[in-house]
Design a protein around this motif. Structure first.
Motif, PDB file in Angstrom:
ATOM      1  N   ILE A 111       0.521  -1.161   0.214  1.00 24.94           N
ATOM      2  CA  ILE A 111       0.108  -0.399   0.175  1.00 24.94           C
ATOM      3  C   ILE A 111       1.258   1.433   0.074  1.00 24.94           C
ATOM      4  N   THR A 112       0.851   2.280  -1.469  1.00 27.68           N
ATOM      5  CA  THR A 112       1.610   3.095  -1.190  1.00 27.68           C
ATOM      6  C   THR A 112       0.511   4.028  -0.474  1.00 27.68           C
ATOM      7  N   CYS A 113       1.196   5.299   0.434  1.00 27.42           N
ATOM      8  CA  CYS A 113      -0.027   6.055   1.236  1.00 27.42           C
ATOM      9  C   CYS A 113       0.484   7.876   0.550  1.00 27.42           C
ATOM     10  N   ALA A 114      -0.318   8.569   0.080  1.00 27.97           N
ATOM     11  CA  ALA A 114      -0.539   9.634  -0.104  1.00 27.97           C
ATOM     12  C   ALA A 114       0.286  10.652  -0.049  1.00 27.97           C
ATOM     13  N   ILE A 115       1.844  11.440   0.041  1.00 24.31           N
ATOM     14  CA  ILE A 115       2.248  12.233   1.108  1.00 24.31           C
ATOM     15  C   ILE A 115       3.412  13.834  -0.089  1.00 24.31           C
ATOM     16  N   VAL A 116       2.555  14.432   0.435  1.00 21.05           N
ATOM     17  CA  VAL A 116       2.693  15.729  -0.761  1.00 21.05           C
ATOM     18  C   VAL A 116       4.284  16.623   0.327  1.00 21.05           C
ATOM     19  N   LEU A 117       5.521  16.493   0.378  1.00 22.89           N
ATOM     20  CA  LEU A 117       5.656  17.644   2.094  1.00 22.89           C
ATOM     21  C   LEU A 117       5.988  18.778   1.374  1.00 22.89           C
ATOM     22  N   GLY A 118       5.356  19.822   2.118  1.00 23.65           N
ATOM     23  CA  GLY A 118       5.330  21.379   2.315  1.00 23.65           C
ATOM     24  C   GLY A 118       3.711  21.542   1.019  1.00 23.65           C
ATOM     25  N   ILE A 137       4.687  -6.521  -8.447  1.00 24.05           N
ATOM     26  CA  ILE A 137       4.358  -6.031  -6.930  1.00 24.05           C
ATOM     27  C   ILE A 137       2.849  -5.167  -7.429  1.00 24.05           C
ATOM     28  N   LYS A 138       2.039  -6.025  -6.325  1.00 24.25           N
ATOM     29  CA  LYS A 138       0.535  -5.364  -6.766  1.00 24.25           C
ATOM     30  C   LYS A 138       0.962  -4.199  -5.943  1.00 24.25           C
ATOM     31  N   LEU A 139       0.511  -2.992  -6.166  1.00 20.32           N
ATOM     32  CA  LEU A 139       0.393  -1.958  -5.553  1.00 20.32           C
ATOM     33  C   LEU A 139      -0.813  -0.941  -5.517  1.00 20.32           C
ATOM     34  N   TYR A 140      -1.272  -1.232  -4.552  1.00 18.68           N
ATOM     35  CA  TYR A 140      -2.662  -0.285  -3.386  1.00 18.68           C
ATOM     36  C   TYR A 140      -2.051   0.764  -3.834  1.00 18.68           C
ATOM     37  N   SER A 141      -3.061   2.028  -3.401  1.00 16.69           N
ATOM     38  CA  SER A 141      -3.247   2.882  -3.442  1.00 16.69           C
ATOM     39  C   SER A 141      -3.470   3.420  -2.337  1.00 16.69           C
ATOM     40  N   THR A 142      -3.556   4.981  -0.858  1.00 20.22           N
ATOM     41  CA  THR A 142      -4.392   5.320  -0.336  1.00 20.22           C
ATOM     42  C   THR A 142      -4.176   6.934  -0.458  1.00 20.22           C
ATOM     43  N   ILE A 143      -5.084   7.439  -0.183  1.00 20.21           N
ATOM     44  CA  ILE A 143      -5.024   8.920  -1.257  1.00 20.21           C
ATOM     45  C   ILE A 143      -5.321   9.724   0.347  1.00 20.21           C
ATOM     46  N   GLY A 144      -5.255  10.891   0.572  1.00 20.02           N
ATOM     47  CA  GLY A 144      -5.763  11.965   1.919  1.00 20.02           C
ATOM     48  C   GLY A 144      -4.676  13.056   1.978  1.00 20.02           C
ATOM     49  N   ILE A 167     -10.816   5.179  -8.601  1.00 21.12           N
ATOM     50  CA  ILE A 167      -9.867   4.932  -8.965  1.00 21.12           C
ATOM     51  C   ILE A 167      -9.580   3.865  -8.978  1.00 21.12           C
ATOM     52  N   GLU A 168      -9.136   2.576 -10.011  1.00 20.33           N
ATOM     53  CA  GLU A 168      -9.515   1.320  -9.626  1.00 20.33           C
ATOM     54  C   GLU A 168      -7.816   0.848  -8.729  1.00 20.33           C
ATOM     55  N   GLY A 169      -7.913   0.669  -7.829  1.00 18.68           N
ATOM     56  CA  GLY A 169      -6.190   0.403  -6.817  1.00 18.68           C
ATOM     57  C   GLY A 169      -6.397   0.895  -5.927  1.00 18.68           C
ATOM     58  N   VAL A 170      -7.602   2.201  -5.674  1.00 18.89           N
ATOM     59  CA  VAL A 170      -7.077   3.011  -4.084  1.00 18.89           C
ATOM     60  C   VAL A 170      -8.380   2.173  -3.166  1.00 18.89           C
ATOM     61  N   VAL A 171      -7.529   1.586  -2.273  1.00 15.67           N
ATOM     62  CA  VAL A 171      -8.394   1.282  -1.476  1.00 15.67           C
ATOM     63  C   VAL A 171      -8.572   1.820   0.217  1.00 15.67           C
TER      64      VAL A 171
END
Ligand SMILES: [Zn+2]
Length: 253
Positions: free
Chosen positions: A31-38, A65-72, A95-99
């Motif tokens: 699971i890749t999690c969203a981050i945008v520094l600054g 690797i099946k890469l899923y995402s979380t957003i925020g 979007i497909e893969g956003v879990v």
């Protein structure tokens, strides 16, 4: 062993070799999690969501690797127009893969952080999706308590709430709330040795490496923890739960 799942990392900060080492060590889902520094602008998040669900997802696919995402909105980058990100989340969630949602949370507990967190709890609640909530390195007890209070006010079902970077200090609080403890394996959080020594307390959580390039991190931390626990004779069921099954269940992957 079939395979491993890493429940939290930041793919845009990883090297190709890091991802490759994860694949070679048996990670099949992450699971890749969203981050945008600054971040200053909502658009920075929109582009980031597109990158992780598009370009990086395909790239990870190529390694197996099946890469899923979380957003925020991450507390390390709250744009001045953050409500626009909140308003756009429902569309990106399709979007497909956003879990789920993540990584959200607080570092200081400021009014701004509280407002952004509450708004994101409400989106997770309305969409019945899990939400990954960061806990800081400092002021951990009061910030976790505040986080759980805001979650309760937002009426989020406890089983959708993932409290991350859990250590023994906040574990009881998280368990009492009924939330899922996520355990970050690294020197600044829980080492593989500490995980093993406190297996009884940690056995209901799920593991991650939370890879970023902000301080020492290891993309293969979950693999190393798996090998260490196995070599110490920890039960297969517990190992499988914390390195695979719990994450699969909560994210429905
Ligand atoms: Zn993180």
């Amino acid at each position: 062993m079939s395979y491993l799942v890493d429940s939290h990392l930041h793919v845009t900060m990883m090297s190709y070799q890091g991802l490759q080492a994860m694949a070679e060590g048996g990670i099949k889902k992450a699971i890749t999690c969203a981050i945008v520094l600054g971040a200053q602008h909502a658009e920075s998040y929109f582009d980031h969501f597109r990158q992780i669900t598009g370009f990086y997802k395909k790239n990870a696919d190529g390694l197996g690797i099946k890469l899923y995402s979380t957003i925020g909105v991450h507390p390390a980058g709250i744009p001045h127009d953050w409500p626009r990100v909140i308003d756009a989340l429902p569309d990106f969630l399709k979007i497909e893969g956003v879990v789920g949602l993540g990584e959200v949370g607080m570092n200081q507990g400021s009014q701004l952080e509280r407002d952004v967190l509450k708004a994101q709890f409400e989106v997770a609640r309305d969409h019945k999706l899990p939400i990954i909530v960061h806990t800081p390195f400092e002021n951990r007890l009061p910030i976790t308590e505040l986080t759980l209070n805001i979650a309760a006010q937002a009426n989020i079902p406890p089983h959708l709430l993932i409290i991350d970077h859990v250590n023994l200090d906040i574990l009881d609080m998280v368990n009492q709330f009924g939330a899922m403890p996520a355990i970050t394996i690294r020197s600044r959080n829980v080492t593989t040795e500490a995980l093993y020594e406190n297996m009884e307390q940690f056995q209901h959580g799920m593991l991650n490496c939370d890879f970023s390039n902000l301080f020492p991190n290891d993309p293969t931390a979950v693999i190393k923890a798996y090998q260490y626990l196995k070599s110490r004779g920890v039960s297969e069921t517990i190992i499988e739960n914390i390195t695979c099954k719990k994450a699969e269940k909560i994210f429905n992957i």
